[in-house]
Design a protein around this motif. Structure first.
Motif, PDB file in Angstrom:
ATOM      1  N   PHE A  83      69.946  36.645  56.792  1.00 26.62           N
ATOM      2  CA  PHE A  83      70.446  35.601  57.691  1.00 26.62           C
ATOM      3  C   PHE A  83      71.790  35.100  57.186  1.00 26.62           C
ATOM      4  O   PHE A  83      71.931  34.806  55.998  1.00 26.62           O
ATOM      5  CB  PHE A  83      69.452  34.434  57.739  1.00 26.62           C
ATOM      6  N   MET A  84      72.762  34.994  58.066  1.00 19.03           N
ATOM      7  CA  MET A  84      74.059  34.424  57.702  1.00 19.03           C
ATOM      8  C   MET A  84      74.521  33.507  58.828  1.00 19.03           C
ATOM      9  O   MET A  84      74.233  33.754  59.999  1.00 19.03           O
ATOM     10  CB  MET A  84      75.099  35.504  57.453  1.00 19.03           C
ATOM     11  N   MET A  85      75.253  32.475  58.458  1.00 14.48           N
ATOM     12  CA  MET A  85      75.780  31.536  59.434  1.00 14.48           C
ATOM     13  C   MET A  85      77.301  31.538  59.355  1.00 14.48           C
ATOM     14  O   MET A  85      77.880  31.386  58.278  1.00 14.48           O
ATOM     15  CB  MET A  85      75.258  30.127  59.174  1.00 14.48           C
ATOM     16  N   LEU A  86      77.935  31.720  60.514  1.00 15.17           N
ATOM     17  CA  LEU A  86      79.387  31.704  60.626  1.00 15.17           C
ATOM     18  C   LEU A  86      79.798  30.554  61.536  1.00 15.17           C
ATOM     19  O   LEU A  86      79.044  30.152  62.410  1.00 15.17           O
ATOM     20  CB  LEU A  86      79.894  33.029  61.219  1.00 15.17           C
ATOM     21  N   ARG A  87      81.021  30.072  61.339  1.00  7.25           N
ATOM     22  CA  ARG A  87      81.517  28.957  62.160  1.00  7.25           C
ATOM     23  C   ARG A  87      82.991  29.181  62.460  1.00  7.25           C
ATOM     24  O   ARG A  87      83.720  29.708  61.635  1.00  7.25           O
ATOM     25  CB  ARG A  87      81.325  27.639  61.405  1.00  7.25           C
ATOM     26  N   ASP A  88      83.414  28.756  63.666  1.00 13.44           N
ATOM     27  CA  ASP A  88      84.837  28.825  63.989  1.00 13.44           C
ATOM     28  C   ASP A  88      85.453  27.432  63.902  1.00 13.44           C
ATOM     29  O   ASP A  88      84.761  26.448  63.619  1.00 13.44           O
ATOM     30  CB  ASP A  88      85.082  29.496  65.348  1.00 13.44           C
ATOM     31  N   ASP A  89      86.748  27.345  64.143  1.00 11.27           N
ATOM     32  CA  ASP A  89      87.458  26.064  64.010  1.00 11.27           C
ATOM     33  C   ASP A  89      87.050  25.039  65.059  1.00 11.27           C
ATOM     34  O   ASP A  89      87.280  23.849  64.890  1.00 11.27           O
ATOM     35  CB  ASP A  89      88.966  26.285  64.075  1.00 11.27           C
ATOM     36  N   ALA A  90      86.448  25.485  66.162  1.00 13.34           N
ATOM     37  CA  ALA A  90      85.998  24.568  67.210  1.00 13.34           C
ATOM     38  C   ALA A  90      84.560  24.105  66.990  1.00 13.34           C
ATOM     39  O   ALA A  90      84.033  23.330  67.774  1.00 13.34           O
ATOM     40  CB  ALA A  90      86.123  25.235  68.576  1.00 13.34           C
ATOM     41  N   GLY A  91      83.911  24.605  65.915  1.00 13.92           N
ATOM     42  CA  GLY A  91      82.546  24.203  65.613  1.00 13.92           C
ATOM     43  C   GLY A  91      81.470  25.138  66.142  1.00 13.92           C
ATOM     44  O   GLY A  91      80.280  24.905  65.928  1.00 13.92           O
ATOM     45  N   MET A  92      81.853  26.195  66.842  1.00 12.50           N
ATOM     46  CA  MET A  92      80.882  27.185  67.337  1.00 12.50           C
ATOM     47  C   MET A  92      80.199  27.844  66.143  1.00 12.50           C
ATOM     48  O   MET A  92      80.847  28.217  65.166  1.00 12.50           O
ATOM     49  CB  MET A  92      81.606  28.250  68.169  1.00 12.50           C
ATOM     50  N   VAL A  93      78.889  27.959  66.225  1.00  6.86           N
ATOM     51  CA  VAL A  93      78.099  28.577  65.160  1.00  6.86           C
ATOM     52  C   VAL A  93      77.532  29.903  65.665  1.00  6.86           C
ATOM     53  O   VAL A  93      76.921  29.955  66.741  1.00  6.86           O
ATOM     54  CB  VAL A  93      76.936  27.655  64.717  1.00  6.86           C
ATOM     55  N   ILE A  94      77.770  30.953  64.901  1.00  7.93           N
ATOM     56  CA  ILE A  94      77.158  32.253  65.169  1.00  7.93           C
ATOM     57  C   ILE A  94      76.256  32.557  63.983  1.00  7.93           C
ATOM     58  O   ILE A  94      76.714  32.579  62.839  1.00  7.93           O
ATOM     59  CB  ILE A  94      78.201  33.365  65.344  1.00  7.93           C
ATOM     60  N   THR A  95      74.980  32.743  64.255  1.00  8.36           N
ATOM     61  CA  THR A  95      74.062  33.154  63.208  1.00  8.36           C
ATOM     62  C   THR A  95      73.781  34.643  63.375  1.00  8.36           C
ATOM     63  O   THR A  95      73.702  35.166  64.484  1.00  8.36           O
ATOM     64  CB  THR A  95      72.747  32.351  63.235  1.00  8.36           C
ATOM     65  N   LEU A  96      73.655  35.304  62.253  1.00  8.43           N
ATOM     66  CA  LEU A  96      73.372  36.735  62.219  1.00  8.43           C
ATOM     67  C   LEU A  96      72.012  36.921  61.566  1.00  8.43           C
ATOM     68  O   LEU A  96      71.786  36.435  60.452  1.00  8.43           O
ATOM     69  CB  LEU A  96      74.437  37.472  61.403  1.00  8.43           C
ATOM     70  N   MET A  97      71.106  37.589  62.261  1.00  2.26           N
ATOM     71  CA  MET A  97      69.766  37.837  61.739  1.00  2.26           C
ATOM     72  C   MET A  97      69.545  39.336  61.615  1.00  2.26           C
ATOM     73  O   MET A  97      69.804  40.084  62.554  1.00  2.26           O
ATOM     74  CB  MET A  97      68.717  37.204  62.636  1.00  2.26           C
ATOM     75  N   LYS A  98      69.085  39.751  60.447  1.00  3.31           N
ATOM     76  CA  LYS A  98      68.885  41.170  60.169  1.00  3.31           C
ATOM     77  C   LYS A  98      67.636  41.698  60.871  1.00  3.31           C
ATOM     78  O   LYS A  98      66.605  41.047  60.921  1.00  3.31           O
ATOM     79  CB  LYS A  98      68.758  41.408  58.674  1.00  3.31           C
ATOM     80  N   SER A  99      67.786  42.924  61.399  1.00  4.18           N
ATOM     81  CA  SER A  99      66.682  43.632  62.024  1.00  4.18           C
ATOM     82  C   SER A  99      66.863  45.122  61.742  1.00  4.18           C
ATOM     83  O   SER A  99      67.991  45.587  61.578  1.00  4.18           O
ATOM     84  CB  SER A  99      66.672  43.384  63.534  1.00  4.18           C
TER      85      SER A  99
END
Length: 111
Positions: free
Chosen positions: A35-51
């Motif tokens: 699991f990883m969490m990414l964020r952009d400058d506008a506050g958008m969060v993209i989480t990545l989940m392994k499968s």
């Protein structure tokens, strides 16, 4: 109401995170192999989940909208130089390229 979170399934969270941070300016906010969490400058969060397998519909993709066609061309050149399989820029609903991200999902870049 504003969409501020997206969860993506990926076969390789680290490679997907590196790709999104390197080419699209996201920041890695931490995580682990699953699991990883990414964020952009506008506050958008993209989480990545392994499968083990990624099963998106054929037309599924995420999109980034840089400022202007020169930015699309520059990213196209950079991704191509770095060995990614990228569609040549075309005009559809905008000036667009598509690239397969490491981990099994498609990214659109449109101006």
């Amino acid at each position: 109401m504003k969409l501020m979170h997206l969860n993506l399934t990926t076969t390789d969270t680290a490679a997907s995170a590196d790709f999104l941070c390197t080419y699209f300016g996201l920041r890695n906010e931490g995580g682990n192999k699953g699991f990883m969490m990414l964020r952009d400058d506008a506050g958008m969060v993209i989480t990545l989940m392994k499968s083990k397998a990624v099963r998106y519909p054929e037309t599924f993709h995420i999109g980034f909208y840089p400022e202007g066609e020169p930015a699309v061309d520059a990213l196209y050149a950079r991704l191509t130089t770095d060995g990614f399989s990228v569609s040549a820029p075309e005009r559809h609903h905008g000036y667009s390229i598509y690239v397969e991200a490491p981990g099994g999902f498609t990214v659109e870049v449109t101006a």
